[in-house]
Scaffold this motif. Structure first.
Motif, mmCIF file in Angstrom:
data_model
loop_
_atom_site.group_PDB
_atom_site.id
_atom_site.type_symbol
_atom_site.label_atom_id
_atom_site.label_comp_id
_atom_site.label_asym_id
_atom_site.label_seq_id
_atom_site.Cartn_x
_atom_site.Cartn_y
_atom_site.Cartn_z
ATOM 1 N N VAL A 72 26.267 -22.233 57.746
ATOM 2 C CA VAL A 72 25.944 -23.538 58.338
ATOM 3 C C VAL A 72 27.235 -24.222 58.767
ATOM 4 C CG1 VAL A 72 24.909 -25.804 57.951
ATOM 5 C CG2 VAL A 72 23.879 -23.768 56.924
ATOM 6 N N GLN A 73 27.308 -24.617 60.028
ATOM 7 C CA GLN A 73 28.476 -25.321 60.548
ATOM 8 C C GLN A 73 28.191 -26.816 60.581
ATOM 9 O OE1 GLN A 73 29.799 -23.997 64.376
ATOM 10 N NE2 GLN A 73 31.627 -25.295 64.375
ATOM 11 N N GLY B 43 13.005 -23.788 67.293
ATOM 12 C CA GLY B 43 14.119 -24.656 67.654
ATOM 13 C C GLY B 43 13.794 -26.023 68.194
ATOM 14 N N SER B 44 12.814 -26.730 67.625
ATOM 15 C CA SER B 44 12.538 -28.088 68.077
ATOM 16 C C SER B 44 12.519 -29.041 66.895
ATOM 17 C CB SER B 44 11.202 -28.155 68.827
ATOM 18 O OG SER B 44 10.119 -27.932 67.943
ATOM 19 N N LEU B 45 12.803 -30.303 67.177
ATOM 20 C CA LEU B 45 12.833 -31.332 66.139
ATOM 21 C C LEU B 45 12.401 -32.659 66.740
ATOM 22 C CD1 LEU B 45 13.677 -32.630 63.406
ATOM 23 C CD2 LEU B 45 15.996 -32.808 64.331
ATOM 24 N N ILE C 252 14.635 -33.217 69.956
ATOM 25 C CA ILE C 252 15.663 -32.207 70.217
ATOM 26 C C ILE C 252 14.988 -30.855 70.402
ATOM 27 C CG2 ILE C 252 17.669 -31.003 69.262
ATOM 28 C CD1 ILE C 252 18.337 -33.543 67.725
ATOM 29 N N THR C 253 15.417 -30.129 71.424
ATOM 30 C CA THR C 253 14.914 -28.782 71.683
ATOM 31 C C THR C 253 16.094 -27.862 71.964
ATOM 32 O OG1 THR C 253 12.878 -29.692 72.646
ATOM 33 C CG2 THR C 253 13.361 -27.380 73.092
ATOM 34 N N ASP C 254 16.128 -26.751 71.258
ATOM 35 C CA ASP C 254 17.208 -25.772 71.429
ATOM 36 C C ASP C 254 18.586 -26.419 71.314
ATOM 37 O OD1 ASP C 254 15.378 -23.736 71.811
ATOM 38 O OD2 ASP C 254 15.281 -24.073 73.977
ATOM 39 N N ARG C 255 18.734 -27.297 70.316
ATOM 40 C CA ARG C 255 20.001 -27.972 70.002
ATOM 41 C C ARG C 255 20.449 -28.945 71.084
ATOM 42 N NH1 ARG C 255 23.845 -23.296 67.241
ATOM 43 N NH2 ARG C 255 22.367 -22.659 65.616
ATOM 44 N N SER C 256 19.581 -29.299 72.013
ATOM 45 C CA SER C 256 19.910 -30.280 73.054
ATOM 46 C C SER C 256 18.965 -31.463 72.948
ATOM 47 C CB SER C 256 19.797 -29.651 74.450
ATOM 48 O OG SER C 256 20.761 -28.639 74.613
ATOM 49 N N LEU C 257 19.500 -32.650 73.174
ATOM 50 C CA LEU C 257 18.697 -33.866 73.101
ATOM 51 C C LEU C 257 17.783 -33.957 74.313
ATOM 52 C CD1 LEU C 257 18.164 -36.551 71.605
ATOM 53 C CD2 LEU C 257 19.970 -37.560 72.993
ATOM 54 N N ASP C 258 16.477 -34.031 74.056
ATOM 55 C CA ASP C 258 15.496 -34.153 75.134
ATOM 56 C C ASP C 258 15.209 -35.610 75.473
ATOM 57 O OD1 ASP C 258 15.123 -31.579 75.840
ATOM 58 O OD2 ASP C 258 13.262 -31.283 74.739
#
Length: 264
Positions: free
Chosen positions: A47-48, A115-117, A155-161
């Motif tokens: 984990v980074q 990969g969504s949040l 967030i989807t695929d580590r990008s803010l939607d």
């Protein structure tokens, strides 16, 4: 007759069903009782964490646990509790709370596959608690608490939607840097609204009950920030301004990258 009944009870289909049920019970028990500290000890190397963030202690279970973080040399306690997963939409609901010495934010997360949040948050931030960070960045220091009524982040695929929210401040003293010293003034109750724009996000700050902004900050998806300050901000602070600018005129504007070369 007895032999026939025994043979019918141990049919292969029933054996498979019993095995699957046992595996399901075992899997649920594993998630409920698995120590969170044991999981983190084995996952931490993969984990980074963001710069300035470190995990000091993890306790409880994977289902219902807590962690103590160090964020920019400030202690933050994180508590979480998992709910039953939504197998139809492939989502895992999580109740979350973050607490410092004087601030607290609560919310609900929905972790989706893949990969969504989606995060729905609310709480309060005690601004003087972050005075050292604000001064280092050259920002304005407010007294009292900023209340976050609502904040939704997707967030989807580590990008803010998308992101949208509302925060308010009850008013009081505000100080800001001016050369080698600081000036201050008493401001009325203020509010901040965060909405989606055509190119990213728009943060608008205004007096409570009024639509006209005193300042705006636009953040594009490619990492550029555009800050605009209106004449009514100067009027609100009781400062003099040369020229014939109207309250709705932009008197200060700056555009700069905050994430060079990448989407946030």
């Amino acid at each position: 007759m007895t032999d026939s009944s025994n043979r019918s009870f141990i049919r292969p289909a029933k054996v498979i069903l019993l095995v699957l049920l046992a595996l399901l019970v075992y899997g649920v028990a594993l998630v409920v009782w698995l120590p969170a500290g044991w999981v983190w000890a084995r996952a931490s190397s993969h984990v980074q964490l963001p710069s300035g963030v470190s995990v000091q202690q993890v306790s409880g279970t994977l289902w219902n646990g807590a962690a103590r973080l160090d964020v920019q040399r400030k202690p933050v306690r994180v508590d979480w509790q998992l709910a039953w997963p939504d197998v139809i939409e492939l989502r895992q609901p999580v109740a979350l709370s973050l607490e410092t010495v004087s601030s607290r934010v609560d919310g609900n997360l929905r972790l989706g596959w893949p990969g969504s949040l989606v995060a729905d948050l609310f709480g309060r931030l005690h601004v003087p608690e972050f005075a050292d960070v604000i001064r280092q960045s050259g920002g304005a220091l407010l007294e009292g608490d900023v209340i976050i009524d609502r904040l939704r982040v997707t967030i989807t695929d580590r990008s803010l939607d998308s992101a949208a929210g509302l925060a308010r401040w009850p008013g009081g003293n505000v100080s800001w840097p001016m050369g080698d010293r600081r000036q201050s003034a008493v401001f009325p109750p203020m509010q901040a609204t965060l909405t989606d724009s055509t190119s990213g996000l728009l943060l608008r700050i205004s007096e409570q009950g009024k639509a006209e902004p005193v300042a705006e900050a636009g953040l594009t998806f490619n990492g550029m920030m555009d800050i605009r300050v209106y004449k009514r901000m100067v009027d609100m602070a009781g400062q003099s301004w040369s020229g014939a600018a109207q309250p709705g005129d932009v008197i200060f504007q700056v555009q700069q990258p905050i994430l060079p070369g990448g989407r946030f």
